[in-house]
Structure formats: structure tokens, C-alpha cells
Scaffold this motif. Structure first.
Motif, PDB file in Angstrom:
ATOM      1  N   GLU A  22     -33.496  26.679  20.282  1.00 42.29           N
ATOM      2  CA  GLU A  22     -33.699  28.001  19.684  1.00 42.29           C
ATOM      3  C   GLU A  22     -33.380  27.960  18.188  1.00 42.29           C
ATOM      4  O   GLU A  22     -34.073  28.583  17.376  1.00 42.29           O
ATOM      5  CB  GLU A  22     -32.837  29.033  20.392  1.00 42.29           C
ATOM      6  N   HIS A  25     -36.388  26.146  16.418  1.00 38.12           N
ATOM      7  CA  HIS A  25     -37.730  26.717  16.430  1.00 38.12           C
ATOM      8  C   HIS A  25     -37.988  27.670  15.268  1.00 38.12           C
ATOM      9  O   HIS A  25     -39.125  28.135  15.093  1.00 38.12           O
ATOM     10  CB  HIS A  25     -37.995  27.383  17.779  1.00 38.12           C
ATOM     11  N   THR A  99     -48.115  28.634  22.399  1.00 37.20           N
ATOM     12  CA  THR A  99     -47.125  29.589  22.901  1.00 37.20           C
ATOM     13  C   THR A  99     -47.796  30.617  23.811  1.00 37.20           C
ATOM     14  O   THR A  99     -47.273  30.960  24.880  1.00 37.20           O
ATOM     15  CB  THR A  99     -46.412  30.287  21.731  1.00 37.20           C
ATOM     16  N   TRP A 107     -46.901  25.151  32.666  1.00 36.21           N
ATOM     17  CA  TRP A 107     -46.920  24.145  31.610  1.00 36.21           C
ATOM     18  C   TRP A 107     -47.688  22.888  32.008  1.00 36.21           C
ATOM     19  O   TRP A 107     -48.355  22.268  31.158  1.00 36.21           O
ATOM     20  CB  TRP A 107     -45.498  23.807  31.160  1.00 36.21           C
ATOM     21  N   THR A 147     -37.041  29.126  28.780  1.00 34.43           N
ATOM     22  CA  THR A 147     -37.939  29.573  27.712  1.00 34.43           C
ATOM     23  C   THR A 147     -37.869  28.678  26.479  1.00 34.43           C
ATOM     24  O   THR A 147     -38.914  28.290  25.938  1.00 34.43           O
ATOM     25  CB  THR A 147     -37.639  31.030  27.335  1.00 34.43           C
ATOM     26  N   THR A 151     -41.074  26.628  25.105  1.00 33.87           N
ATOM     27  CA  THR A 151     -41.443  26.862  23.709  1.00 33.87           C
ATOM     28  C   THR A 151     -41.475  25.554  22.932  1.00 33.87           C
ATOM     29  O   THR A 151     -42.346  25.348  22.073  1.00 33.87           O
ATOM     30  CB  THR A 151     -40.462  27.847  23.047  1.00 33.87           C
ATOM     31  N   GLU A 152     -40.555  24.663  23.241  1.00 35.45           N
ATOM     32  CA  GLU A 152     -40.545  23.350  22.584  1.00 35.45           C
ATOM     33  C   GLU A 152     -41.819  22.576  22.886  1.00 35.45           C
ATOM     34  O   GLU A 152     -42.345  21.865  22.018  1.00 35.45           O
ATOM     35  CB  GLU A 152     -39.302  22.559  23.012  1.00 35.45           C
ATOM     36  N   ALA A 154     -44.706  23.947  23.342  1.00 36.39           N
ATOM     37  CA  ALA A 154     -45.703  24.570  22.460  1.00 36.39           C
ATOM     38  C   ALA A 154     -45.617  24.007  21.053  1.00 36.39           C
ATOM     39  O   ALA A 154     -46.649  23.735  20.405  1.00 36.39           O
ATOM     40  CB  ALA A 154     -45.508  26.088  22.439  1.00 36.39           C
ATOM     41  N   HIS A 155     -44.403  23.802  20.561  1.00 36.17           N
ATOM     42  CA  HIS A 155     -44.229  23.233  19.218  1.00 36.17           C
ATOM     43  C   HIS A 155     -44.721  21.791  19.178  1.00 36.17           C
ATOM     44  O   HIS A 155     -45.369  21.378  18.210  1.00 36.17           O
ATOM     45  CB  HIS A 155     -42.760  23.310  18.813  1.00 36.17           C
TER      46      HIS A 155
END
Length: 344
Positions: A22, A25, A99, A107, A147, A151-152, A154-155
Motif C-alpha cells: 500500500e 502503490h 486495476t 486474477w 486487495t 493491486t500489485e 495490476a501494477h
């Protein structure tokens, strides 16, 4: 160097990894327009290796290398993604796209769709994007789909899409039977000077190792063989370029870690892409005179990882992580060689 007293033997269930991700990001995937942000890969490694107590300490020291998250240019959509592929200015747009996709789909489904699209561009960002994805998938495969970890992904996928860089026009030479022999037969590029993109453009001839492999299980076996051979090779050839040659091992290992999350039909193409990446890096950073192999003596994998953590360099830590996956004496010697060669 990292203070070894920061090891509190926490595991990643402590929430430390989620906190670190977190925190990260808010930062972009690169700095200075071309250098990779390695922090997400390292904090995942520390958490996975039972060193969560060192995560924030390491991150505090690395924080000066972080840059703000980049600005959006134009949203990536299902209709325009092909024109945005490989455009580093669109990193924020790509991350936003993934995202959204990961919020709407599991995923594994998103990965299965995008892995074959991104795999031809494995060389972009000096192979760092696929390495970042491999670290994330390792955590997600443990069932820890929080989450921050999704999200990682997605990055990582967004960074890969933005830096997507295919390699074409290769003259494939006859292959060798073993990965070790194939790596040894890689010829240096004609002009081994300049940065990664300049060198990559000069890669023209490579041995076609494992080109005929189509069986998924054989592909996985060969990929593990490649990771082992590339890691071993660093012990004797790493001084040719102490940082970049690490990627000849860590990039294929990222692919190997991702295989269990992929459809089996993608395993053989993954092997071929990983081989081409490892061989290309070997050609781009040749070692004229290897050093004799030196046994690390009576040292455990955990002791080697502690030395890498105490050293603190991101590439050293990640090679030690791969060496622990390989798990034999020469792999540990390679990790110790990286500690020796790299400035803390």
C-alpha cells in the motif's frame, strides 16, 4: 547495509507485506524515466522468506529512489490497447486498466488472457516487469489474495504492458542438449556497449535451445533446468556485469513461478520466451574470462540469505531468493558471489 536485528521472524500473515505494498502503490514503476522501482519485488521476497521484520526498515532506506505515481495520458480500453502497448508514457493508464480488470474478474483469468499477449515483450524494462509479476504471483498462489496484493498484480502487468518490447529477427543456431551448454555457446553481440535497449537491438544470433519442446511437463522441467544453469553460471561469470547478468536467472525464475497459475497450454511458450530472454542477456553482457568455481563451504541457504539482506542491494537479495529456489551448493555460491561483486 541492513541491520540484522530487524529480523523478527514474522511471516507475511502479519500484514507487513500488505502495508508495504500500500505504501508503494503511491509510487511509479520507474524513476528517472528508465530505472526500475525494485521495492515491490524485494518486500515480497523478504515476506516470503520469513523476514517481514526487515521490510519497512529496508523500504525506509530505499525510499529516496521512489518517484511519484505518473500522470494519466489517455485511458486504455478493449478497443485501443494494441496502440498503447509498449508506450512507457501510458504506465498509469495501463495500471488503471488492469486495476479495473482485476476488480471485475478473478486474477487467474486476467493473467491467462494477458500472459500470451505480454510474453513476446518480456525484454522490456530490462525484464523487470515479468520479474515483478512473478513475485506477485508467488504470493497470490499461496491464497493470500488481499486487495494490496491483487493491486500489485495490476501494477506489475501494467508496467509490463507499458514497457512491452518484442525481439525479432533472431537467427537461430542449432541447440545444445543441456541449458548449461546452451548458455555457454551464446555468442557475444557485436557491440557490447551502452544500455540495455542499445544492446538488445544488437542481439541477432542465439542457440535454439529446447525449441522443439511442446509438452507442458517437459517445458516446466526444462525451465527449472534453465534457472539452475543460469544461477550456477553467475558464480563463475557474474563479474562480466554484476547486476545485469542476475536477470539471466531471475527472469526465467519469475516465469517458472508463474506456470502453476497459467493454463498448461502456455507452459511451452513460456519456456521459449524465458530461454530467449536469458540467452539475450548472456549475449548482451559477455564475460571474457570466467573465474574458477569456489565452493561456499558449509553454509546454509538461510545464512546466505541473511548475508544478502545485510548487504541490502535489491538485485543481490533477489538473486539470493532465486538461489534458495534452486537450493544447491553452486546456486548459493552464486548468491555469495553477488554479495562480493556488488557495492552495498
Amino acid at each position: 547495509m541492513i541491520d540484522m536485528n530487524t529480523n523478527t521472524s514474522m511471516d507475511d500473515d502479519s500484514g507487513v507485506l500488505d502495508e508495504a505494498l500500500e505504501r508503494l502503490h503511491a509510487s511509479g514503476p520507474e524513476r528517472l524515466g528508465r530505472l526500475t522501482n525494485h521495492a515491490p519485488m524485494v518486500v515480497e521476497t523478504l515476506a516470503s522468506r520469513g523476514r517481514s521484520g526487515a521490510v519497512h526498515r529496508w523500504l525506509d532506506l530505499y525510499e529516496t529512489k521512489l518517484e511519484e505515481f505518473p500522470a494519466s495520458v489517455d485511458p486504455v480500453t478493449e478497443t485501443n490497447w494494441q496502440t498503447a502497448l509498449g508506450d512507457p508514457r501510458r504506465a498509469a493508464d495501463w495500471i488503471a486498466y488492469f486495476t479495473r480488470e482485476l476488480a471485475e474478474h478473478p486474477w487467474r483469468e486476467v493473467l491467462a488472457v494477458w500472459w500470451p499477449r505480454l510474453l513476446p515483450g518480456i525484454y522490456g524494462g530490462s525484464t523487470h516487469p515479468v520479474i515483478r509479476v512473478g513475485h506477485t504471483v508467488r504470493t497470490l498462489l499461496k491464497g493470500a489474495g488481499s486487495t494490496p496484493r491483487v493491486t500489485e498484480l495490476a501494477h506489475g502487468l501494467g508496467y509490463w504492458a507499458a514497457r512491452h518490447h518484442p525481439l525479432s529477427g533472431i537467427d537461430w543456431r542449432p541447440d545444445a542438449a543441456e541449458a548449461r551448454e546452451a548458455l555457454a555457446s551464446v555468442s557475444a553481440i557485436s557491440d557490447p556497449e551502452g544500455g540495455f535497449p542499445h544492446r538488445l537491438a544488437r542481439v541477432g544470433r542465439l542457440p535454439a535451445w529446447a525449441a522443439g519442446v511442446t509438452d507442458p511437463d517437459e517445458a516446466r522441467r526444462r525451465l527449472a533446468e534453465l534457472v539452475r544453469a543460469a544461477t550456477h553460471r553467475y558464480a563463475t561469470h557474474g563479474h562480466g556485469e554484476e547486476t545485469m547478468l542476475i536477470h539471466a536467472a531471475t527472469a526465467p525464475n519469475a516465469v517458472l513461478r508463474t506456470l502453476p497459475a497459467l493454463p498448461r497450454s502456455l507452459w511451452a511458450p513460456s519456456l521459449h520466451a524465458a530461454w530467449t530472454a536469458a540467452a539475450a542477456v548472456t549475449a548482451m553482457y559477455p564475460t571474457e574470462v570466467p573465474v574458477p568455481y569456489v565452493s561456499p563451504g558449509r553454509v546454509t541457504a538461510e545464512e546466505v540469505f541473511e548475508r544478502a539482506l545485510a548487504h541490502g542491494d535489491e538485485h543481490v537479495i533477489k538473486l539470493a531468493d532465486t538461489a534458495m529456489d534452486v537450493g544447491d551448493e553452486q546456486a548459493l555460491a552464486a548468491a555469495l558471489r553477488a554479495v562480493e561483486l556488488t557495492a552495498p
